[in-house]
Design an enzyme around this catalytic site. Structure first.
Site, short mmCIF file in Angstrom:
data_model
loop_
_atom_site.label_atom_id
_atom_site.label_comp_id
_atom_site.label_asym_id
_atom_site.label_seq_id
_atom_site.Cartn_x
_atom_site.Cartn_y
_atom_site.Cartn_z
CG HIS A 76 42.94 3.48 47.82
ND1 HIS A 76 41.75 2.61 47.73
CD2 HIS A 76 42.43 4.45 48.69
CE1 HIS A 76 40.75 3.01 48.20
NE2 HIS A 76 41.01 4.14 48.76
N GLY A 120 33.71 3.63 51.94
CA GLY A 120 32.71 3.99 51.10
C GLY A 120 31.28 3.31 51.49
CB SER A 153 32.77 6.09 56.18
OG SER A 153 32.22 5.12 55.03
CD GLU A 183 38.36 2.19 46.45
OE1 GLU A 183 38.89 3.27 45.53
OE2 GLU A 183 37.51 2.49 47.16
CD GLU A 213 41.89 5.06 53.11
OE1 GLU A 213 41.10 6.02 52.85
OE2 GLU A 213 42.10 4.29 52.04
CE LYS A 273 37.72 6.45 47.05
NZ LYS A 273 37.13 5.24 47.85
CG ASN A 289 41.19 8.70 46.90
OD1 ASN A 289 41.35 8.96 45.53
ND2 ASN A 289 41.21 7.41 47.25
P1 PGA Z 1 35.61 7.13 51.52
O1 PGA Z 1 36.74 6.82 50.77
O2 PGA Z 1 35.71 8.38 52.28
O3 PGA Z 1 34.49 7.34 50.48
O4 PGA Z 1 34.92 5.95 52.42
C1 PGA Z 1 37.85 6.82 51.45
C2 PGA Z 1 39.15 6.30 50.52
O5 PGA Z 1 38.95 5.41 49.91
O6 PGA Z 1 40.17 6.84 50.58
#
Ligand code: PGA
Length: 253
Positions: free
Chosen positions: A99, A175, A213, A101, A169, A13, A11
């Site tokens: 997601h 993150g 992460s 976010e 997640e 982003k 992903n």
């Molecule tokens: P990350 O993000 O691996 O940077 O923690 C995962 C995600 O948001 O899908």
């Protein structure tokens, strides 16, 4: 019984410029080509304006193209939105929906997420529906209830293992460099599996990804957990070498 073939999804982003995206996609395609036909399925989800160039860079490789969101409607007066059908035309075979976010920053409810997942299926895409608890929900002992509620409200009823993937997640792991213990991952994935098996005929075959992460160092451990059928990778998918290490860490089945 061996689980489904793992899926490693990147992903990206809202990162990078067009040239970066094309270069990264080319590098991912090359490393997957070098790995051969076996091993995990691989997917990258670039930002919308980069789909065309990334699709071109992936052509002839077995790396799938996906988007990070879609609208529920097939068309209309929805300024700034993108229909699932448009993603299909752009060469996508997957789309992320719900997601955290999007849920947090765009106030997407379970109902909205479910409508988007339905749209993905309507367009012939596989929907990757994301769920996960916040830190306060985990600390309050509500993780399993929160995730069960999100699944109940966000998954389309007529889905199957061919067009639906669930991504667990934990919001607090995204993150942050923090990951749940393997026991915590196993507990949630086991509960998700039980829920999927109760609801879908082929629920035992539906892929459940872990995300939050995932990196080159922890991928093998996380991917070995029961009912973890792949990973949704954010930050660590932005480097081809790290992403390749994660792809290689997936169990072969
Ligand atoms: P990350 O993000 O691996 O940077 O923690 C995962 C995600 O948001 O899908």
């Amino acid at each position: 019984m061996p689980g489904p073939k793992p899926l490693i999804a990147g992903n990206w982003k809202m990162n990078g410029r067009l040239a970066d995206a094309a270069k990264l996609a080319g590098a991912v395609a090359a490393s997957v080509r070098a790995l051969g036909p076996d091993g995990a399925d691989v997917l990258v989800c670039p930002p919308f304006p980069h789909l065309g160039a990334v699709g071109q860079a992936l052509s002839g490789s077995r790396v799938h193209l996906g988007a990070q969101d879609c609208h529920a409607e097939a068309g209309g007066a929805f300024t700034g939105d993108v229909a699932a059908e448009m993603l299909k035309d752009a060469g996508c075979s997957f789309v992320l929906v719900g997601h955290s976010e999007r849920r947090a920053l765009h106030a997407e409810t379970d109902g909205v997420v479910q409508a988007k997942a339905r749209a993905a299926l309507r367009a012939g895409l596989t929907a990757i529906v994301c769920v996960g608890e916040t830190l306060s929900e985990r600390d309050g002992g509500r993780t399993l209830a929160v995730v069960a509620g999100q699944l109940a409200g966000s998954l389309p009823d007529d889905a199957n293992a061919g067009n639906l993937v669930v991504a667990y997640e934990p919001v607090w792991a995204i993150g942050t460099g923090r990951t749940p213990t393997t026991a915590q991952v196993a507990e949630v994935h086991g509960a998700i599996r039980a829920g999927l098996s109760g609801r879908f005929k082929d629920g035992a075959k539906l892929r459940i990804l872990y995300g939050g992460s995932v990196n080159a160092l922890n991928a093998a451990e996380l991917l070995a957990v029961a009912d973890v059928d792949g990973a949704l990778v954010g930050g660590a998918s932005l480097r081809a070498d790290t992403f390749e290490t994660i792809i290689k860490a997936a169990p072969r089945r």
